[in-house]
Design a protein around this motif. Sequence first.
Motif, PDB file in Angstrom:
ATOM      1  N   THR A 112       0.812  -1.222   0.000  1.00  0.00           N
ATOM      2  CA  THR A 112       0.000   0.000   0.000  1.00  0.00           C
ATOM      3  C   THR A 112       0.846   1.274   0.000  1.00  0.00           C
ATOM      4  OG1 THR A 112      -0.182   0.012   2.425  1.00  0.00           O
ATOM      5  CG2 THR A 112      -1.900  -1.161   1.194  1.00  0.00           C
ATOM      6  N   GLN A 113       2.170   1.135   0.130  1.00  0.00           N
ATOM      7  CA  GLN A 113       3.007   2.340   0.142  1.00  0.00           C
ATOM      8  C   GLN A 113       2.880   3.127  -1.164  1.00  0.00           C
ATOM      9  OE1 GLN A 113       4.783   3.636   2.808  1.00  0.00           O
ATOM     10  NE2 GLN A 113       4.789   5.391   1.409  1.00  0.00           N
ATOM     11  N   ARG A 114       2.734   2.434  -2.253  1.00  0.00           N
ATOM     12  CA  ARG A 114       2.653   3.130  -3.540  1.00  0.00           C
ATOM     13  C   ARG A 114       1.484   4.108  -3.569  1.00  0.00           C
ATOM     14  NH1 ARG A 114       2.641   0.418  -9.626  1.00  0.00           N
ATOM     15  NH2 ARG A 114       2.435   2.375 -10.771  1.00  0.00           N
ATOM     16  N   ALA A 115       0.332   3.669  -3.064  1.00  0.00           N
ATOM     17  CA  ALA A 115      -0.847   4.546  -3.046  1.00  0.00           C
ATOM     18  C   ALA A 115      -0.620   5.754  -2.141  1.00  0.00           C
ATOM     19  CB  ALA A 115      -2.082   3.764  -2.583  1.00  0.00           C
ATOM     20  N   LEU A 116       0.024   5.530  -0.994  1.00  0.00           N
ATOM     21  CA  LEU A 116       0.331   6.642  -0.089  1.00  0.00           C
ATOM     22  C   LEU A 116       1.282   7.629  -0.755  1.00  0.00           C
ATOM     23  CD1 LEU A 116       0.836   4.563   3.174  1.00  0.00           C
ATOM     24  CD2 LEU A 116      -0.890   6.344   2.877  1.00  0.00           C
ATOM     25  N   THR A 117       2.321   7.100  -1.385  1.00  0.00           N
ATOM     26  CA  THR A 117       3.323   7.945  -2.030  1.00  0.00           C
ATOM     27  C   THR A 117       2.690   8.774  -3.146  1.00  0.00           C
ATOM     28  OG1 THR A 117       5.064   6.353  -1.509  1.00  0.00           O
ATOM     29  CG2 THR A 117       5.520   7.922  -3.271  1.00  0.00           C
ATOM     30  N   GLU A 118       1.842   8.137  -3.944  1.00  0.00           N
ATOM     31  CA  GLU A 118       1.201   8.849  -5.046  1.00  0.00           C
ATOM     32  C   GLU A 118       0.223   9.904  -4.548  1.00  0.00           C
ATOM     33  OE1 GLU A 118      -0.491   5.778  -7.473  1.00  0.00           O
ATOM     34  OE2 GLU A 118       1.424   5.296  -8.450  1.00  0.00           O
ATOM     35  N   ALA A 119      -0.529   9.589  -3.494  1.00  0.00           N
ATOM     36  CA  ALA A 119      -1.512  10.538  -2.980  1.00  0.00           C
ATOM     37  C   ALA A 119      -0.833  11.775  -2.393  1.00  0.00           C
ATOM     38  CB  ALA A 119      -2.387   9.867  -1.923  1.00  0.00           C
ATOM     39  N   TYR A 120       0.147  11.555  -1.553  1.00  0.00           N
ATOM     40  CA  TYR A 120       0.846  12.695  -0.935  1.00  0.00           C
ATOM     41  C   TYR A 120       1.648  13.479  -1.973  1.00  0.00           C
ATOM     42  CZ  TYR A 120      -0.173  11.621   3.981  1.00  0.00           C
ATOM     43  OH  TYR A 120      -0.793  11.444   5.193  1.00  0.00           O
ATOM     44  N   GLY A 121       2.318  12.767  -2.872  1.00  0.00           N
ATOM     45  CA  GLY A 121       3.102  13.434  -3.904  1.00  0.00           C
ATOM     46  C   GLY A 121       2.229  14.268  -4.823  1.00  0.00           C
ATOM     47  N   GLY A 122       1.064  13.740  -5.160  1.00  0.00           N
ATOM     48  CA  GLY A 122       0.137  14.476  -6.016  1.00  0.00           C
ATOM     49  C   GLY A 122      -0.388  15.729  -5.346  1.00  0.00           C
ATOM     50  N   ALA A 123      -0.717  15.617  -4.064  1.00  0.00           N
ATOM     51  CA  ALA A 123      -1.220  16.778  -3.324  1.00  0.00           C
ATOM     52  C   ALA A 123      -0.148  17.849  -3.208  1.00  0.00           C
ATOM     53  CB  ALA A 123      -1.693  16.346  -1.941  1.00  0.00           C
ATOM     54  N   ALA A 124       1.083  17.425  -2.922  1.00  0.00           N
ATOM     55  CA  ALA A 124       2.183  18.387  -2.797  1.00  0.00           C
ATOM     56  C   ALA A 124       2.441  19.096  -4.124  1.00  0.00           C
ATOM     57  CB  ALA A 124       3.446  17.681  -2.317  1.00  0.00           C
ATOM     58  N   ALA A 125       2.411  18.342  -5.218  1.00  0.00           N
ATOM     59  CA  ALA A 125       2.645  18.939  -6.532  1.00  0.00           C
ATOM     60  C   ALA A 125       1.543  19.924  -6.888  1.00  0.00           C
ATOM     61  CB  ALA A 125       2.739  17.842  -7.590  1.00  0.00           C
ATOM     62  N   GLU A 126       0.300  19.559  -6.610  1.00  0.00           N
ATOM     63  CA  GLU A 126      -0.830  20.434  -6.941  1.00  0.00           C
ATOM     64  C   GLU A 126      -0.771  21.749  -6.176  1.00  0.00           C
ATOM     65  OE1 GLU A 126      -5.642  20.705  -6.249  1.00  0.00           O
ATOM     66  OE2 GLU A 126      -4.729  18.713  -6.348  1.00  0.00           O
ATOM     67  N   LEU A 127      -0.398  21.687  -4.907  1.00  0.00           N
ATOM     68  CA  LEU A 127      -0.419  22.873  -4.058  1.00  0.00           C
ATOM     69  C   LEU A 127       0.921  23.601  -3.995  1.00  0.00           C
ATOM     70  CD1 LEU A 127      -2.544  21.540  -1.047  1.00  0.00           C
ATOM     71  CD2 LEU A 127      -3.313  22.820  -3.043  1.00  0.00           C
ATOM     72  N   GLY A 128       1.932  23.058  -4.675  1.00  0.00           N
ATOM     73  CA  GLY A 128       3.253  23.668  -4.579  1.00  0.00           C
ATOM     74  C   GLY A 128       3.811  23.578  -3.177  1.00  0.00           C
ATOM     75  N   ALA A 129       3.468  22.483  -2.505  1.00  0.00           N
ATOM     76  CA  ALA A 129       3.853  22.284  -1.107  1.00  0.00           C
ATOM     77  C   ALA A 129       5.126  21.453  -1.008  1.00  0.00           C
ATOM     78  CB  ALA A 129       2.722  21.596  -0.346  1.00  0.00           C
ATOM     79  N   THR A 130       5.692  21.434   0.188  1.00  0.00           N
ATOM     80  CA  THR A 130       6.869  20.602   0.462  1.00  0.00           C
ATOM     81  C   THR A 130       6.416  19.194   0.809  1.00  0.00           C
ATOM     82  OG1 THR A 130       8.115  22.506   1.296  1.00  0.00           O
ATOM     83  CG2 THR A 130       8.889  20.321   1.946  1.00  0.00           C
ATOM     84  N   LEU A 131       7.031  18.215   0.203  1.00  0.00           N
ATOM     85  CA  LEU A 131       6.747  16.816   0.527  1.00  0.00           C
ATOM     86  C   LEU A 131       7.847  16.293   1.437  1.00  0.00           C
ATOM     87  CD1 LEU A 131       5.037  14.231   0.033  1.00  0.00           C
ATOM     88  CD2 LEU A 131       6.629  13.703  -1.838  1.00  0.00           C
ATOM     89  N   VAL A 132       7.445  15.743   2.573  1.00  0.00           N
ATOM     90  CA  VAL A 132       8.387  15.108   3.495  1.00  0.00           C
ATOM     91  C   VAL A 132       8.172  13.598   3.332  1.00  0.00           C
ATOM     92  CG1 VAL A 132       9.229  14.993   5.867  1.00  0.00           C
ATOM     93  CG2 VAL A 132       8.144  17.095   5.029  1.00  0.00           C
ATOM     94  N   PRO A 133       9.019  12.929   2.532  1.00  0.00           N
ATOM     95  CA  PRO A 133       8.730  11.567   2.076  1.00  0.00           C
ATOM     96  C   PRO A 133       9.102  10.470   3.073  1.00  0.00           C
ATOM     97  CG  PRO A 133      10.785  12.277   1.110  1.00  0.00           C
ATOM     98  CD  PRO A 133      10.277  13.441   1.943  1.00  0.00           C
ATOM     99  N   VAL A 134       8.546  10.563   4.262  1.00  0.00           N
ATOM    100  CA  VAL A 134       8.908   9.607   5.315  1.00  0.00           C
ATOM    101  C   VAL A 134       8.557   8.176   4.911  1.00  0.00           C
ATOM    102  CG1 VAL A 134       8.509   8.921   7.708  1.00  0.00           C
ATOM    103  CG2 VAL A 134       8.717  11.356   7.126  1.00  0.00           C
TER     104      VAL A 134
END
Length: 212
Positions: A112-134
């Motif tokens: 399930t890590q892939r779904a988490l990574t894609e969801a957080y990465g997508g949100a960060a990209a959309e908002l121009g936010a910092t992603l902390v890829p723990v």
Amino acid sequence: MRILFVGNSFTSRNNLPGLLKGLAGARGIDLEHKLISAGGASLRQHLNAGKALDALASGGFDTVVLQEQSTLPIKSPDRFRDSARDFGKAIAAAGARTAFYETWARRNAPETQRALTEAYGGAAAELGATLVPVGTVWERFLAQYDEPVLHDADNSHPALAGSYLAACVFLIALLNEDPVGIDVPVKGLTTDMAALLQQAAWDICSALAAGE
């Protein structure tokens, strides 16, 4: 730097903000933090409760770290993105920047890590936010090392080593500092274990930054 953390026990367990403060202090950064946490809470529940928005409106925060309920980005990524957008608007209006705390898969469901990574990465990209890829760093660490154990006994929450690894990733991704060589004792963590986690966080984050 003043940071507002919004999340649940994945943030509060082992005092992640305090671990980050210790690491930041060793690099000459005076970090103040506030944590708004509720057990199992989603970002939507935090929005509805209003406490986080009230804290944000009071001003003075440089960064707001958002941590979604641990499985919601897997089960309902659209709901996560909607909440992220709403929080992002409020954070921008307050003059702060948004950071997303990408969490990890449960020990018995690594796929399930892939779904988490894609969801957080997508949100960060959309908002121009910092992603902390723990979560991604955990995934790569677990592929290389059997010890120390990152998950707690419930196979979901972080053990102390897991929270410390997360704090190292925060130091790199959020504060642009290298954790390697920091000598700040943490009760329950040996010096050798801390050094291993610091080096792993730096090596993995460097590889991610290079697109590897």
